[in-house]
Structures are given as C-alpha cells and as structure tokens.
Design a protein around this motif. Sequence first.
Motif: not given
Length: 148
Positions: A39-44, A56-58, A60-73, A86-90
């Motif tokens: 999950a990702w949210q706009h910084p406030s 878009d930036f947030a 993208d960061v969430a997608r890269k984080t998820l992709d990295g963890v998928l490779v690691e695990a 990757v879903v927008r929200g809390g």
Amino acid sequence: MTTRRIVVGVDGSPSSVDALRWALVQARAVGADVEAVTAWQHPSAPGWAGHPADGDFAADVARKTLDGVLVEAADPEHPVRVAARVVRGGAVPVLLAAAGDAELLVVGSRGHGGFTGALLGSVGQHCVQHAPCPVVVVRHAPVRPSGR
C-alpha cells in the motif's frame, strides 16, 4: 473451482520479507496462490497540497520495493504463483480489503516506523483484530553471528 489464496502485506521491512517467505512456503504446502500487496499514500504535511506527479513517484517507489522483496524472498526451486499488487491507500484498509475472500492474511510483526521496541506494530494489530480471515503474524528473526 475457487483458487486458494493467501494475502501477504509487504512494505520492504525485514519482517515483511520474512512474512512473504512464510506465505510462499505455506502456499506451496496447501496448493494456494499468493497475493503480495503493498500500500502507498501521498506524503502529507500541514499546509502542503502536494503535486499530482508525487503520486506517480510514490507508486513507483512502492512497486520497486515490492519487486525487490519478491526477488529476495523467491525460491526458484519451489515456485509458487504470486500476484503482486501496489494499491493506493493506507496499509490497514488495503490489506483488509485484499483479505476479503482470502483464506489467510500474513503480515510481519513490525513494519517501518512506529516504536521499534513494540512486539506488534499498529498495522499487524489492526489486521489481527479486524481481518475477515485468519491472520498469521511473522516475527523477524535477525541472523545472529555464528557461534552464538
């Protein structure tokens, strides 16, 4: 025929990597698919409205984080079908919604932020109390130096 599904929350923390690993092993054992959700949210901040491109930036960061963890695990010798979302929200509402028709929700005991000494983070606590399915909380076990 309904596919068995295990949802796992991933935020890039060591605990969430362990949670994904646990979910992959469990899915393989019971013949389920895994849905890895970030999950990702706009910084406030007070008085800051943000910029439309910040989403878009947030995301993208969430997608890269998820992709990295998928490779690691991942365990290439024992593949499991994984859907990455990757879903927008809390984190709490996103995970609870994703777990709506899942047979299991898996979360790490501690994510990023909060009180590092706490045994269970706020997201895990809310999921345990409100999930529509059983919840497994995976605690991160840091690797200890050899000989201990």
